[in-house]
Every structure is written in structure tokens, then in C-alpha cells.
Design an enzyme around this catalytic site. Structure first.
Site, PDB file in Angstrom:
ATOM      1  N   SER A 188     122.059  51.508  55.098  1.00 17.65           N
ATOM      2  CA  SER A 188     120.971  51.633  54.657  1.00 17.65           C
ATOM      3  C   SER A 188     119.607  51.399  55.367  1.00 17.65           C
ATOM      4  CB  SER A 188     120.594  50.423  53.234  1.00 17.65           C
ATOM      5  OG  SER A 188     119.600  50.746  52.476  1.00 17.65           O
ATOM      6  N   HIS A 223     113.292  56.669  53.764  1.00 21.76           N
ATOM      7  CA  HIS A 223     114.541  55.860  53.360  1.00 21.76           C
ATOM      8  C   HIS A 223     115.757  56.791  53.687  1.00 21.76           C
ATOM      9  CE1 HIS A 223     117.646  55.221  49.819  1.00 21.76           C
ATOM     10  NE2 HIS A 223     117.271  53.937  50.533  1.00 21.76           N
ATOM     11  N   ASN A 266     120.229  56.442  52.984  1.00 23.44           N
ATOM     12  CA  ASN A 266     121.604  55.365  52.567  1.00 23.44           C
ATOM     13  C   ASN A 266     122.787  56.272  52.508  1.00 23.44           C
ATOM     14  OD1 ASN A 266     123.200  54.161  50.047  1.00 23.44           O
ATOM     15  ND2 ASN A 266     122.693  52.639  51.219  1.00 23.44           N
ATOM     16  N   ARG A 296     126.853  55.430  51.766  1.00 23.92           N
ATOM     17  CA  ARG A 296     127.726  54.241  51.485  1.00 23.92           C
ATOM     18  C   ARG A 296     129.182  54.912  50.712  1.00 23.92           C
ATOM     19  NH1 ARG A 296     123.682  55.260  48.077  1.00 23.92           N
ATOM     20  NH2 ARG A 296     124.109  55.765  45.972  1.00 23.92           N
ATOM     21  N   GLY A 309     124.311  39.446  47.739  1.00 14.31           N
ATOM     22  CA  GLY A 309     124.141  39.869  49.319  1.00 14.31           C
ATOM     23  C   GLY A 309     123.050  39.075  49.946  1.00 14.31           C
ATOM     24  N   ARG A 310     123.015  39.413  51.366  1.00 13.30           N
ATOM     25  CA  ARG A 310     121.955  38.526  52.019  1.00 13.30           C
ATOM     26  C   ARG A 310     120.436  38.915  51.780  1.00 13.30           C
ATOM     27  NH1 ARG A 310     119.553  39.036  57.433  1.00 13.30           N
ATOM     28  NH2 ARG A 310     119.220  37.086  58.217  1.00 13.30           N
ATOM     29  N   ILE A 311     119.902  38.089  51.158  1.00 12.27           N
ATOM     30  CA  ILE A 311     118.466  38.542  50.570  1.00 12.27           C
ATOM     31  C   ILE A 311     117.347  38.987  51.321  1.00 12.27           C
ATOM     32  CG2 ILE A 311     117.438  36.250  50.816  1.00 12.27           C
ATOM     33  CD1 ILE A 311     117.049  38.470  47.814  1.00 12.27           C
ATOM     34  N   GLU A 312     117.389  38.608  52.848  1.00  8.54           N
ATOM     35  CA  GLU A 312     116.570  39.147  53.916  1.00  8.54           C
ATOM     36  C   GLU A 312     116.946  40.530  54.249  1.00  8.54           C
ATOM     37  OE1 GLU A 312     113.876  37.947  55.405  1.00  8.54           O
ATOM     38  OE2 GLU A 312     114.189  36.042  53.949  1.00  8.54           O
ATOM     39  N   SER A 313     118.119  40.919  54.098  1.00  8.95           N
ATOM     40  CA  SER A 313     118.907  42.365  54.379  1.00  8.95           C
ATOM     41  C   SER A 313     118.322  43.143  53.165  1.00  8.95           C
ATOM     42  CB  SER A 313     120.114  42.384  54.803  1.00  8.95           C
ATOM     43  OG  SER A 313     120.383  41.468  55.880  1.00  8.95           O
TER      44      SER A 313
END
Length: 307
Positions: free
Chosen positions: A88, A102, A104, A106, A266-270
Site C-alpha cells: 500500500s 495512492h 494498493n 493485495r 495492524g501497526r498504527i503508524e503504518s
């Protein structure tokens, strides 16, 4: 398939990051490797404060485990295990004349939880591809929208002449800020739940999705090259930041990928790397009649066929 696609997105991440860095000429991507406690992890790369790009992220992840209750309801299934991997990206340029982009791509597998792990494989009860790429300009240069859409169409046409019109329409429908009654940008492609049929195998879908992924740099970088050195004023920057606010609204209110990441721990910063660093929300703002800003809004209110 999951190993094959994950290997592909690792390579694609490298290619896209190099293309972005080479064009910027100053900034480099910072890399963070992270693990998800429930299973899996990812490789986040973020670029900031560049000569051309103000902020951007190109992330890959591969996560697995028990499908959360909220996602079971979304998919209409009972207990199941899952695997999901994807790339993404969101790139926010500094110059308001350069569009945000943008993309993505998947892949998702769902497993029967009653089947034991045998030789590293589970019984797959569902699998599909999804993804796309879309352009969000702040000022409308029609030739840029045409170039982006033509690149998308060229990639689609190699596989099926119906793909571009179908996935272009789905993109216009998906990236729609319903609470604002306007599109997020000028669209591109959006596809989801690409599953095996009697005529299309998963390998065919893999070939199509990777074709689109491989077209990304050709779709976007020539536009950046054309616009990055155009002059702009403070008022143009203000408009860019107001429109970025609409971008943030879509990602936090409507975007399925953001919701999936938040629901699966999921990893919030990502997940939130898509948010631009400078944004404005001006109360009841309307662009001046007949202005370049209003020209953009009119197109966003009525998505058009660029080709």
C-alpha cells in the site's frame, strides 16, 4: 500463491521506492520492520521533507491468524483463519500542482480452522486479489488525468478489454466521499474479490494484478516530472491543504484498507502513514466562481470518462 505474491510485492516495493527517491533527488526512505503479535508483520518505508515529496509511504505487510469477529461479520463467515499480504502506498507532493497518488495491491486467503496444518499448508476455503491505483490532483491538468487513465487502460487491455471500463467505474464509486457528495480525485482503477472462475484461474488474476502494479511508476512519475517545478503561491498551498482534509476524511471514514488494519490490530503508524503532514479544515469554504479551484471541484462532483 501467497509466497509468490509476497515475493512480488517485496520486489515492487524496492522498485517504487527507488523511482521516488531518484526523482526527489534529496530525501531517502526510512525503513521500519515490525511484527504483529497475533501473527505476521511488515516492512514500512516512509519518505519525508524531500525536495519534491513532502511525505509518502510505501508499505508491505503479511499478516495471519484468527479472523476477528468484526471481520467475520463483514465477510459473512464463522470462525476462520486468514492470511493477507499486500503493498500500500500514498505519496503527498510538496508542490500543489503535483497530484497525490495512492495505490494498493493485495492478496487474501481464508482457511477452514478445523483442518490441521499439514506440510505447511492449510485447506483454503476462499482466496482473492484486490487493489488498484488512483490520482488525486489539487489543480486539474486534463492531460495528466488522461495519461494516468491511459496507462491504466493499457495494462488492463493486455488481459481483458472489459477490465478498464469496469474497474474505472468501480474506482469512481469506491473513492466517493459520500458525506461531501464528491469524488476524492480523478480516479483510476479499483478491483476487489478477484476470485477463480470457470474461465479465470488465480494465476490469471496474479498476472493481471502484477501487470497493474508494474504500470504504477509509468502512470505517476511522468506527471510529477511535468509539474514539480511549476511556480505556486501561498493561496495555492492553502487550497492544497484544504483538499488534503477531504483526503483524510475519506481514509478515516470510508477506506476499507484502513478499517481492516485497525480491526486486525495492524501497526498504527503504518496504517496512518497515508495522512499528510499539513492539512486545513476551513469552515464552509467554497472556491471562487470561475477559478481553477472551482474547475477541479466541478469535475469531482461529476466523474468523467477521461479517455
Amino acid at each position: 500463491m501467497k509466497n509468490k505474491f509476497y515475493t512480488y510485492i517485496q520486489t515492487l516495493q524496492d522498485q517504487i521506492c527507488k523511482g521516488i527517491e531518484d526523482l526527489d533527488g534529496v530525501a531517502k526512505f526510512r525503513e521500519d520492520l515490525w511484527d504483529r503479535p497475533e501473527g505476521g508483520g511488515g516492512r514500512t518505508r516512509v519518505i519525508e521533507n524531500g525536495q519534491v515529496f513532502e511525505k509518502g509511504g510505501v508499505n508491505i505487510s503479511a499478516v495471519h491468524g484468527k479472523l476477528p469477529d468484526t471481520m467475520q461479520k463483514m465477510f459473512g463467515v464463522g470462525e476462520a483463519d486468514f492470511f493477507a499480504c499486500g503493498l500500500s502506498l500514498v505519496i503527498h507532493p510538496k508542490n500543489p500542482m503535483v497530484p497525490t497518488v495512492h495505490a494498493n495491491w493485495r492478496y487474501f486467503e481464508m482457511y477452514d480452522p478445523s483442518t490441521p496444518l499439514m506440510a505447511g499448508e492449510r485447506k483454503i476455503i476462499n482466496q482473492w486479489f484486490g487493489g488498484g491505483q488512483d490520482l488525486t490532483p489539487y489543480y486539474l491538468f486534463e492531460e495528466d488525468a488522461i495519461h494516468f487513465h491511459q496507462t491504466c487502460k493499457t495494462a488492463c487491455d493486455k488481459h481483458n478489454l472489459e477490465f478498464y471500463p469496469n474497474y474505472k467505474k468501480k474506482c469512481d464509486e469506491y473513492f466517493w466521499n459520500a458525506h461531501r457528495n464528491e469524488a476524492r480525485g480523478v480516479g483510476g482503477l479499483f478491483f476487489d474479490y478477484l476470485k477463480e472462475t470457470e474461465t479465470i484461474k488465480m494465476e490469471d488474476w496474479y498476472n493481471f494484478v502484477t501487470e497493474v502494479g508494474n504500470s504504477f511508476l509509468e502512470a505517476y512519475l511522468p506527471i510529477v516530472q511535468r509539474r514539480k517545478d511549476l511556480p505556486y503561491k501561498a493561496a495555492n498551498r492553502t487550497w492544497q491543504e484544504i483538499r488534503r482534509g477531504r483526503y483524510v476524511e475519506f481514509n478515516l471514514v470510508h477506506d476499507k484498507g484502513t478499517i481492516f488494519g485497525l480491526k486486525t490490530n495492524g501497526r498504527i503508524e503504518s496504517i496512518l502513514m497515508s495522512l499528510p503532514p499539513h492539512v486545513q479544515w476551513v469552515y464552509d469554504y467554497h472556491p471562487e466562481e470561475g477559478s481553477e479551484e472551482q474547475k477541479l471541484v466541478k469535475v469531482l462532483e461529476n466523474p468523467k470518462d477521461w479517455l
